[in-house]
Write a protein that holds these residues in place. Structure first.
Motif: not given
Length: 217
Positions: A182-208
Motif C-alpha cells: 500500500s502507498p502509505n503502509g499501515y496508514w493506507s490499510v487503516a484508511f480502508y479498514v475504517v472506510l469499509i467499517g463505516v460502509l458496513i455500519g451504514v448498510v447494516g443500519a439500513g438493513i435493520l
C-alpha cells in the motif's frame, strides 16, 4: 418468489464456492503444491466467509417460509448480518477489486460473478420481499459489525505472522490490506479498514431500518 430465491440462491452460492475451491486446489497442485496453505487462504477471504453465511441463511430460510408467523428473532438477526456482509461485498468488489486478480489463483469467471454480484443481489432482494422478519432495534448493529472487526484483526495479525511458503512474503487476501504494497503502509490499510467499517455500519443500519418500516407497513 422468495422460495425460488432461497433455493436457487443457496444452490448457486455453494456451487460457486466449490467450483472456485476446486480450481484453486488444482492450480496449486500443478504448481508449488502448498494445498493446505491455499485452502486456509481461500477461507480467509471475507467474500467466501460472507457467501458461506449467505448460503446458510438462505437454506435455513427455505424451511421457515411455510410458517405464517414471524420467524425466530435469531434467524432475522442472522439474515440481517449475512445480507449486510453480502451487500458490502458487492459494493467493495465492484468499486475496488473488479479487474484485480486476487491471490487464490486464476478465478473462475462465472463463480466470481455469482459470489460478488449475483449473490449480493439475491440477498438484498430476499431481505426486501421475504415475509416473517422480526423488527430489530439499532442495538443489533453492534452484533453485525463484530464479525467484520474480528475478521480484520485476524487478517492483519495472520498477514504479519504467516509467510507464504511459495514466495516467503506475507500473505493478505486483498491488496488494500497489505501494508507492504500500500502507498502509505499501515496508514493506507487503516484508511480502508475504517472506510469499509463505516460502509458496513451504514448498510447494516439500513438493513435493520427495513425491518421496522416493514412492521409498520
Amino acid at each position: 418468489m422468495a422460495y425460488l430465491l432461497r433455493v436457487g440462491g443457496s444452490i448457486a452460492i455453494v456451487a460457486a464456492i466449490v467450483a472456485q475451491l476446486q480450481h484453486t486446489i488444482r492450480n496449486e497442485m500443478s504448481g508449488k503444491g502448498e494445498v493446505s496453505f491455499v485452502v486456509q487462504n481461500f477461507f480467509s477471504f471475507f467474500t467466501i466467509e460472507a457467501n458461506v453465511l449467505a448460503a446458510a441463511a438462505l437454506f435455513v430460510g427455505i424451511f421457515t417460509l411455510s410458517s405464517r408467523g414471524a420467524e425466530a428473532r435469531g434467524l432475522t438477526m442472522f439474515r440481517a448480518a449475512a445480507t449486510t456482509y453480502m451487500a458490502t461485498t458487492g459494493i467493495v468488489y465492484n468499486l475496488l477489486l473488479r479487474g484485480v486478480e486476487l491471490p487464490q489463483g486464476t478465478t473462475v469467471g462465472w463463480s466470481n460473478e455469482i459470489l460478488h454480484v449475483v449473490a449480493p443481489v439475491i440477498m438484498v432482494l430476499d431481505w426486501l420481499i421475504a415475509p416473517g422478519k422480526r423488527p430489530l432495534n439499532s442495538k443489533t448493529l453492534w452484533g453485525i459489525v463484530t464479525f467484520p472487526i474480528l475478521w480484520a484483526g485476524y487478517t492483519l495479525v495472520r498477514g504479519a505472522l504467516v509467510l507464504d511458503p511459495r514466495t516467503g512474503d506475507p500473505w493478505y487476501p486483498y491488496p488494500f490490506l497489505n501494508p507492504h504494497t500500500s502507498p502509505n503502509g499501515y496508514w493506507s490499510v487503516a484508511f480502508y479498514v475504517v472506510l469499509i467499517g463505516v460502509l458496513i455500519g451504514v448498510v447494516g443500519a439500513g438493513i435493520l431500518r427495513l425491518t421496522r418500516v416493514k412492521r409498520r407497513a
